[in-house]
Scaffold this motif. Structure first.
Motif, PDB file in Angstrom:
ATOM      1  N   ALA A 199       0.835  -1.207   0.000  1.00  0.00           N
ATOM      2  CA  ALA A 199       0.000   0.000   0.000  1.00  0.00           C
ATOM      3  C   ALA A 199       0.868   1.254   0.000  1.00  0.00           C
ATOM      4  N   THR A 200       1.969   1.236   0.765  1.00  0.00           N
ATOM      5  CA  THR A 200       2.878   2.382   0.793  1.00  0.00           C
ATOM      6  C   THR A 200       3.506   2.610  -0.576  1.00  0.00           C
ATOM      7  N   LEU A 201       3.923   1.522  -1.214  1.00  0.00           N
ATOM      8  CA  LEU A 201       4.522   1.627  -2.545  1.00  0.00           C
ATOM      9  C   LEU A 201       3.523   2.189  -3.550  1.00  0.00           C
ATOM     10  N   GLU A 202       2.300   1.697  -3.505  1.00  0.00           N
ATOM     11  CA  GLU A 202       1.300   2.154  -4.468  1.00  0.00           C
ATOM     12  C   GLU A 202       0.931   3.610  -4.241  1.00  0.00           C
ATOM     13  N   ARG A 203       0.884   4.055  -2.991  1.00  0.00           N
ATOM     14  CA  ARG A 203       0.640   5.476  -2.731  1.00  0.00           C
ATOM     15  C   ARG A 203       1.765   6.337  -3.296  1.00  0.00           C
ATOM     16  N   ARG A 204       2.995   5.854  -3.166  1.00  0.00           N
ATOM     17  CA  ARG A 204       4.130   6.609  -3.698  1.00  0.00           C
ATOM     18  C   ARG A 204       4.058   6.694  -5.221  1.00  0.00           C
ATOM     19  N   LEU A 205       3.722   5.573  -5.864  1.00  0.00           N
ATOM     20  CA  LEU A 205       3.617   5.569  -7.325  1.00  0.00           C
ATOM     21  C   LEU A 205       2.467   6.440  -7.810  1.00  0.00           C
ATOM     22  N   GLU A 206       1.335   6.399  -7.090  1.00  0.00           N
ATOM     23  CA  GLU A 206       0.209   7.255  -7.472  1.00  0.00           C
ATOM     24  C   GLU A 206       0.583   8.732  -7.348  1.00  0.00           C
ATOM     25  N   ALA A 207       1.289   9.074  -6.281  1.00  0.00           N
ATOM     26  CA  ALA A 207       1.715  10.461  -6.107  1.00  0.00           C
ATOM     27  C   ALA A 207       2.672  10.878  -7.218  1.00  0.00           C
ATOM     28  N   LEU A 208       3.569   9.966  -7.592  1.00  0.00           N
ATOM     29  CA  LEU A 208       4.503  10.266  -8.674  1.00  0.00           C
ATOM     30  C   LEU A 208       3.762  10.451  -9.992  1.00  0.00           C
ATOM     31  N   TRP A 209       2.752   9.603 -10.246  1.00  0.00           N
ATOM     32  CA  TRP A 209       1.991   9.724 -11.494  1.00  0.00           C
ATOM     33  C   TRP A 209       1.195  11.024 -11.524  1.00  0.00           C
ATOM     34  N   ARG A 210       0.641  11.426 -10.389  1.00  0.00           N
ATOM     35  CA  ARG A 210      -0.072  12.705 -10.359  1.00  0.00           C
ATOM     36  C   ARG A 210       0.864  13.869 -10.684  1.00  0.00           C
ATOM     37  N   GLU A 211       2.134  13.690 -10.343  1.00  0.00           N
ATOM     38  CA  GLU A 211       3.117  14.743 -10.605  1.00  0.00           C
ATOM     39  C   GLU A 211       3.566  14.759 -12.062  1.00  0.00           C
ATOM     40  N   ILE A 212       3.861  13.571 -12.617  1.00  0.00           N
ATOM     41  CA  ILE A 212       4.412  13.520 -13.969  1.00  0.00           C
ATOM     42  C   ILE A 212       3.379  13.158 -15.020  1.00  0.00           C
ATOM     43  N   GLY A 213       2.225  12.614 -14.585  1.00  0.00           N
ATOM     44  CA  GLY A 213       1.218  12.152 -15.531  1.00  0.00           C
ATOM     45  C   GLY A 213       0.738  13.199 -16.522  1.00  0.00           C
ATOM     46  N   PRO A 214       0.497  14.453 -16.089  1.00  0.00           N
ATOM     47  CA  PRO A 214       0.008  15.463 -17.043  1.00  0.00           C
ATOM     48  C   PRO A 214       0.931  15.697 -18.229  1.00  0.00           C
TER      49      PRO A 214
END
Length: 250
Positions: free
Chosen positions: A148-163
């Motif tokens: 869960a910690t890893l997935e939260r980190r990846l989601e946060a990273l995607w929100r940052e670079i995804g756009p």
């Protein structure tokens, strides 16, 4: 990929077998640049890199239909859509149950070594069994928290670079799936190759344990895909591969 992730065991690889040549039309022909996968090579790649894909956030999104090319104004996916995990309340409750189980196992082990039993070998066997059971429960909880910690980190990273992600056309060149007890697909992995020869691997997991797919819903070899990735991003950066559900008609 249970809460802590599911071990992937290739169930079948029907689309990695050699097929007769398909009619040379624009919709079904495989570009020469993509070529045909070598079964042994892709079996090995999909096996050895599965854990890495689970860790780097390469995910598959099934969509009802996939246009040939994304319009310039089409936004990238807002999230990676990881499966739902236990929340804080669920983990707290699970930890409390583990404490109760640990106390019960400790009491049972003390009774084994202080009361009359058939012998020391009997005590040792049940001591090991009880200890392994308790350790397994704590390992499940720790794995769930870590995932869960890893997935939260990846989601946060995607929100940052995804756009800034750009859509690139690709084609499915390999797949494998995990079957549930009723024969439905509980998860699958796709290998997608881009026109420049780059091969990417991503996994699909259900939103919850009750969600499964029919085998006809898994995209086959030759299916078109749209890869959302950030240009010049690191190899371990998250990305999204969109591909159409082949069971949707119209």
């Amino acid at each position: 990929m249970g809460p802590a992730g599911r071990a992937l065991r290739p169930a079948r690889y029907p689309d990695l077998q050699q097929r007769p040549a398909a009619p040379a039309d624009a919709s079904s022909a495989v570009p020469e640049a993509l070529g045909r996968p070598n079964p042994a090579r892709y079996h090995a790649r999909m096996s050895t890199h599965r854990t890495q894909d689970d860790q780097d956030g390469h995910v598959v999104h099934l969509v009802p239909r996939l246009d040939a090319a994304a319009p310039p104004s089409a936004p990238p996916p807002e999230s990676l859509r990881f499966p739902r995990r236990m929340g804080t309340a669920g983990r707290t409750g699970f930890a409390f149950l583990n404490l109760v189980a640990s106390a019960g196992a400790a009491w049972a082990i003390v009774q084994l070594w202080t009361d009359e039993t058939p012998g020391w070998w009997f005590n040792l066997i049940f001591t090991v069994l009880l200890a392994c059971l308790v350790l397994a429960l704590w390992a499940i909880l720790a794995g769930s928290i870590r995932q869960a910690t890893l997935e939260r980190r990846l989601e946060a990273l995607w929100r940052e670079i995804g756009p800034t992600a750009v859509a690139t056309a690709g084609q499915v060149t390999g797949r494998c799936w995990v079957l549930a007890e009723d024969g439905s697909v509980s998860s699958f992995v796709l290998l997608v190759r881009l026109a420049d020869g780059l091969a990417l691997q991503a996994h699909w997991n259900p939103d919850n344990s009750r969600e499964c797919l029919l085998q006809t819903q898994v995209p086959g070899v030759g299916a078109q895909a749209r890869v959302w990735r950030v240009p010049d991003a690191a190899a371990d950066a998250p990305l999204v591969i969109e591909t159409a559900d082949p069971s949707v008609v119209g």
